[in-house]
Design an enzyme around this catalytic site. Structure first.
Site, short mmCIF file in Angstrom:
data_model
loop_
_atom_site.label_atom_id
_atom_site.label_comp_id
_atom_site.label_asym_id
_atom_site.label_seq_id
_atom_site.Cartn_x
_atom_site.Cartn_y
_atom_site.Cartn_z
N LYS A 1 -9.02 5.54 -3.41
CA LYS A 1 -8.79 5.01 -4.76
C LYS A 1 -10.04 5.20 -5.63
CE LYS A 1 -5.29 2.06 -2.80
NZ LYS A 1 -4.51 0.83 -2.83
N HIS B 1 2.09 7.05 -6.13
CA HIS B 1 1.56 5.81 -5.57
C HIS B 1 2.00 4.66 -6.48
CE1 HIS B 1 -1.25 2.69 -4.40
NE2 HIS B 1 -1.42 3.36 -3.27
N ASN C 1 -6.85 6.75 1.51
CA ASN C 1 -6.81 6.78 0.05
C ASN C 1 -7.97 5.92 -0.46
OD1 ASN C 1 -6.21 6.56 -2.66
ND2 ASN C 1 -4.28 5.45 -2.39
N GLU D 1 5.33 2.61 1.30
CA GLU D 1 4.32 1.59 1.03
C GLU D 1 4.96 0.43 0.26
OE1 GLU D 1 0.14 3.47 1.13
OE2 GLU D 1 0.88 3.63 -0.91
N GLY E 1 -3.00 -3.72 -0.40
CA GLY E 1 -4.21 -4.44 -0.80
C GLY E 1 -4.12 -5.95 -0.69
N SER F 1 -1.93 -2.43 3.86
CA SER F 1 -2.73 -3.30 4.73
C SER F 1 -2.76 -2.84 6.19
CB SER F 1 -2.26 -4.75 4.60
OG SER F 1 -2.46 -5.21 3.28
N GLU G 1 0.49 2.24 -7.63
CA GLU G 1 -0.45 1.94 -8.73
C GLU G 1 -0.24 2.92 -9.88
OE1 GLU G 1 -3.98 1.93 -6.27
OE2 GLU G 1 -3.20 0.13 -5.28
P1 PGA Z 1 -4.25 -0.80 1.49
O1 PGA Z 1 -3.72 0.32 0.48
O2 PGA Z 1 -4.39 -0.16 2.85
O3 PGA Z 1 -5.56 -1.25 0.92
O4 PGA Z 1 -3.22 -1.89 1.50
C1 PGA Z 1 -2.77 1.27 0.87
C2 PGA Z 1 -2.49 2.24 -0.26
O5 PGA Z 1 -2.49 1.82 -1.42
O6 PGA Z 1 -2.28 3.45 -0.02
#
Ligand code: PGA
Length: 247
Positions: free
Chosen positions: A12, A92, A10, A164, A170, A209, A94
């Site tokens: 983003k 997601h 992803n 997640e 992140g 992560s 976010e």
């Molecule tokens: P990350 O994000 O691997 O940077 O923690 C995962 C995601 O948001 O799908």
């Protein structure tokens, strides 16, 4: 049953014309793993074109719940299909937290994505407060149930789930493989209460992560069928090592 592993990146809101082409050209896929990349909408045509003849598949990071018309700033499923997009990341955290997407909206998007013949990657996960309050599985299963109620159990076998934990996204702080396995099993058990056949088939990815240094241990868990990767998917060396560890 052995489920095929899926490694999805992803990206983003990152990248440029130059960097996305360089990144896709560096991806080393193999026959044992499904690899998916999710660029920003604007780079979808370019990435799809760069991947011509490759086994790597392309995902969108979201889609409109509407089919067409006066919805300024939205992108429809038929537009995604025009560019060979095969997967859509939905719900997601976010999107849920920063753009107020509700369970019901996510469920409608999953339904229309399936109807269009694309594969939804349905993200679910708890916040740190919810984990500390002991409600992790209640939260994740409620997010899954909202979709199950919309589409029914039979169609659900075509859904890919990404667990997640919000506190792991992140932050550099991944869930441990035991913590992730426990939730993956809890999600699968919840689906199995409706159909054990569907529960066995559904791929449940872990996200939060994931890096080359922790992916193999996560993938070794019985109910972890791959990963949805943010930060580490922007680094070709890291992403390739994660793909390799999923074999
Ligand atoms: P990350 O994000 O691997 O940077 O923690 C995962 C995601 O948001 O799908």
């Amino acid at each position: 049953m052995t489920r095929r592993k899926i490694v999805a990146g992803n990206w983003k809101m990152n990248g440029s014309v130059e960097s996305v082409v360089e990144l896709v050209e560096s991806i080393q896929a193999n026959d044992a793993v499904d690899v998916v990349v999710a660029p920003s909408y604007v780079y979808l045509p370019l990435v799809a074109q760069s991947l011509t003849g490759s086994k790597v598949m392309v995902a969108a990071q979201n889609v409109s719940e509407f089919a067409k018309g006066a919805f300024t700033g939205e992108v429809s499923l038929s537009m995604l299909k025009d560019f060979s997009v095969s997967h859509v990341i939905l719900g997601h955290s976010e999107r849920r937290s920063l753009f107020a997407e509700s369970d019901a909206q996510v469920a409608r998007k999953v339904a229309s994505t399936l109807e269009a013949g694309l594969t939804p990657i349905l993200c679910v996960g708890e916040t740190l407060e919810q984990r500390e309050a002991g409600t992790t599985l209640t939260v994740c299963n409620a997010q899954v149930d909202a979709v199950l109620e919309e589409i029914g159990i039979e169609l659900f076998e075509k859904v890919v789930i990404a667990y997640e934990p919000v506190w792991a996204i992140g932050t550099g702080k991944s869930a441990s493989s035991e913590q992730a396995q426990e939730v993956h099993k809890g999600i699968r058990d919840n689906i199995a209460r409706r159909s054990s056949k569907v529960a066995e088939k559904v791929a449940i990815l872990y996200g939060g992560s994931v890096k080359a240094s922790n992916s193999a241990e996560l993938f070794a868990q019985a109910d972890i069928d791959g990963a949805l990767i943010g930060g580490a998917s922007l680094d070709a060396t890291e992403f390739n090592s994660i793909i390799e560890s999923a074999k």
